[in-house]
Design a protein around this motif. Structure first.
Motif, PDB file in Angstrom:
ATOM      1  N   PRO A 244       0.834  -1.216   0.000  1.00  0.00           N
ATOM      2  CA  PRO A 244       0.000   0.000   0.000  1.00  0.00           C
ATOM      3  C   PRO A 244       0.866   1.262   0.000  1.00  0.00           C
ATOM      4  O   PRO A 244       1.946   1.303   0.597  1.00  0.00           O
ATOM      5  CB  PRO A 244      -0.786  -0.128   1.304  1.00  0.00           C
ATOM      6  CG  PRO A 244      -0.831  -1.601   1.589  1.00  0.00           C
ATOM      7  CD  PRO A 244       0.482  -2.132   1.094  1.00  0.00           C
ATOM      8  N   THR A 245       0.378   2.284  -0.671  1.00  0.00           N
ATOM      9  CA  THR A 245       1.153   3.510  -0.848  1.00  0.00           C
ATOM     10  C   THR A 245       1.575   4.136   0.463  1.00  0.00           C
ATOM     11  O   THR A 245       2.738   4.541   0.643  1.00  0.00           O
ATOM     12  CB  THR A 245       0.346   4.527  -1.673  1.00  0.00           C
ATOM     13  OG1 THR A 245       0.028   3.946  -2.945  1.00  0.00           O
ATOM     14  CG2 THR A 245       1.135   5.802  -1.889  1.00  0.00           C
ATOM     15  N   ARG A 246       0.659   4.236   1.422  1.00  0.00           N
ATOM     16  CA  ARG A 246       0.993   4.899   2.686  1.00  0.00           C
ATOM     17  C   ARG A 246       2.078   4.142   3.442  1.00  0.00           C
ATOM     18  O   ARG A 246       2.988   4.749   4.011  1.00  0.00           O
ATOM     19  CB  ARG A 246      -0.261   5.041   3.549  1.00  0.00           C
ATOM     20  CG  ARG A 246      -1.245   6.069   3.004  1.00  0.00           C
ATOM     21  CD  ARG A 246      -2.413   6.307   3.947  1.00  0.00           C
ATOM     22  NE  ARG A 246      -3.276   5.143   4.070  1.00  0.00           N
ATOM     23  CZ  ARG A 246      -3.438   4.442   5.173  1.00  0.00           C
ATOM     24  NH1 ARG A 246      -2.770   4.741   6.278  1.00  0.00           N
ATOM     25  NH2 ARG A 246      -4.258   3.403   5.195  1.00  0.00           N
ATOM     26  N   LYS A 247       2.008   2.846   3.435  1.00  0.00           N
ATOM     27  CA  LYS A 247       3.027   2.041   4.112  1.00  0.00           C
ATOM     28  C   LYS A 247       4.378   2.203   3.409  1.00  0.00           C
ATOM     29  O   LYS A 247       5.426   2.340   4.060  1.00  0.00           O
ATOM     30  CB  LYS A 247       2.623   0.570   4.143  1.00  0.00           C
ATOM     31  CG  LYS A 247       3.654  -0.345   4.837  1.00  0.00           C
ATOM     32  CD  LYS A 247       3.129  -1.764   4.983  1.00  0.00           C
ATOM     33  CE  LYS A 247       4.192  -2.693   5.567  1.00  0.00           C
ATOM     34  NZ  LYS A 247       4.735  -2.213   6.848  1.00  0.00           N
ATOM     35  N   ALA A 248       4.358   2.205   2.078  1.00  0.00           N
ATOM     36  CA  ALA A 248       5.595   2.364   1.327  1.00  0.00           C
ATOM     37  C   ALA A 248       6.244   3.714   1.624  1.00  0.00           C
ATOM     38  O   ALA A 248       7.462   3.803   1.825  1.00  0.00           O
ATOM     39  CB  ALA A 248       5.316   2.229  -0.167  1.00  0.00           C
ATOM     40  N   LEU A 249       5.448   4.777   1.675  1.00  0.00           N
ATOM     41  CA  LEU A 249       5.994   6.100   1.969  1.00  0.00           C
ATOM     42  C   LEU A 249       6.570   6.177   3.378  1.00  0.00           C
ATOM     43  O   LEU A 249       7.611   6.799   3.599  1.00  0.00           O
ATOM     44  CB  LEU A 249       4.921   7.171   1.778  1.00  0.00           C
ATOM     45  CG  LEU A 249       4.534   7.477   0.327  1.00  0.00           C
ATOM     46  CD1 LEU A 249       3.333   8.410   0.278  1.00  0.00           C
ATOM     47  CD2 LEU A 249       5.705   8.101  -0.427  1.00  0.00           C
ATOM     48  N   SER A 250       5.906   5.548   4.328  1.00  0.00           N
ATOM     49  CA  SER A 250       6.429   5.562   5.700  1.00  0.00           C
ATOM     50  C   SER A 250       7.754   4.815   5.770  1.00  0.00           C
ATOM     51  O   SER A 250       8.676   5.231   6.490  1.00  0.00           O
ATOM     52  CB  SER A 250       5.410   4.968   6.683  1.00  0.00           C
ATOM     53  OG  SER A 250       5.215   3.584   6.460  1.00  0.00           O
ATOM     54  N   GLU A 251       7.897   3.741   5.014  1.00  0.00           N
ATOM     55  CA  GLU A 251       9.153   2.986   5.020  1.00  0.00           C
ATOM     56  C   GLU A 251      10.276   3.776   4.345  1.00  0.00           C
ATOM     57  O   GLU A 251      11.432   3.726   4.793  1.00  0.00           O
ATOM     58  CB  GLU A 251       8.944   1.635   4.342  1.00  0.00           C
ATOM     59  CG  GLU A 251       8.054   0.699   5.153  1.00  0.00           C
ATOM     60  CD  GLU A 251       8.035  -0.720   4.623  1.00  0.00           C
ATOM     61  OE1 GLU A 251       8.718  -0.994   3.612  1.00  0.00           O
ATOM     62  OE2 GLU A 251       7.326  -1.558   5.221  1.00  0.00           O
TER      63      GLU A 251
END
Length: 204
Positions: free
Chosen positions: A2-9
């Motif tokens: 998911p985009t939000r998880k990828a950005l947080s990582e």
């Protein structure tokens, strides 16, 4: 992922490199389900501790907040620059902005009135789409202003008149912004640009 998880990582990764110290820097990516909107990091949060719930969905035309998971969350102060990039480059799906010592030092080596930073003709430029034997390339420079929408307006005016050589820009005494057609491409490109900035900063 998911985009939000990828950005947080990505935020955790860049913080670990020293590219997003404290609360500095911001990341965004277009929403897969709502292409007229993009997710962007919330303002004032330590990027080394960013969670997927710290991303905010913003309308690409108006900066209106369409979704947030914490009532106190506000979009990054530089949301106008991200919106400008997505408007100028429809193929862009992700936009990353980091703060590094090397980039500030490299930009500081050219005159205060220069509007671009010449880049070294290194192999790494191929990762930015420049395949000439000895490419002559430069990074667009913009002055750092307290009025961020004014910076965005200057980017809009300049890039509409003359598209940049590479998918990146530098705000003086501030940091680099890079965009790409995917999260991975933006990630690769910011690594390349920061490699070039490090080279310039260390070169005698």
């Amino acid at each position: 992922m998911p985009t939000r998880k990828a950005l947080s990582e990505v935020a955790h990764d860049f913080h670990g490199r020293g590219w997003m110290a404290g609360t500095a820097g911001n990341l965004s990516a277009r929403s897969a389900s709502r292409p007229d909107c993009f997710w962007i990091t919330a303002s004032g949060l330590p990027k080394g501790q960013l969670e997927p719930s710290d991303l905010i969905l913003v309308d690409s035309e108006s900066d209106e907040v369409m979704q947030r998971f914490k009532d106190s969350a506000k979009p990054s102060a530089e949301v106008a620059i991200h919106r400008c990039i997505y408007g100028l480059f429809p193929e862009a799906r992700a936009c990353f902005h980091v703060h590094t010592v090397e980039a500030c030092l490299a930009a500081g080596r050219v005159s205060a009135d220069a509007d671009s930073l010449p880049l070294p003709a290194l192999e790494m430029l191929k990762g930015l789409g420049l395949w000439d034997q000895k490419p002559q390339a430069s990074l667009a420079l913009f002055d750092n202003l307290l009025d961020v929408p004014q910076i965005a307006a200057q980017i809009q005016q300049r890039f509409q008149a003359q598209p940049p050589q590479i998918p990146a820009l530098m705000i003086r005494d501030h940091g680099v912004t890079v965009w790409g057609a995917s999260l991975q491409q933006a990630y690769n490109r910011i690594e390349i640009v920061e490699f070039l900035m490090s080279y310039l900063a260390r070169r005698p």
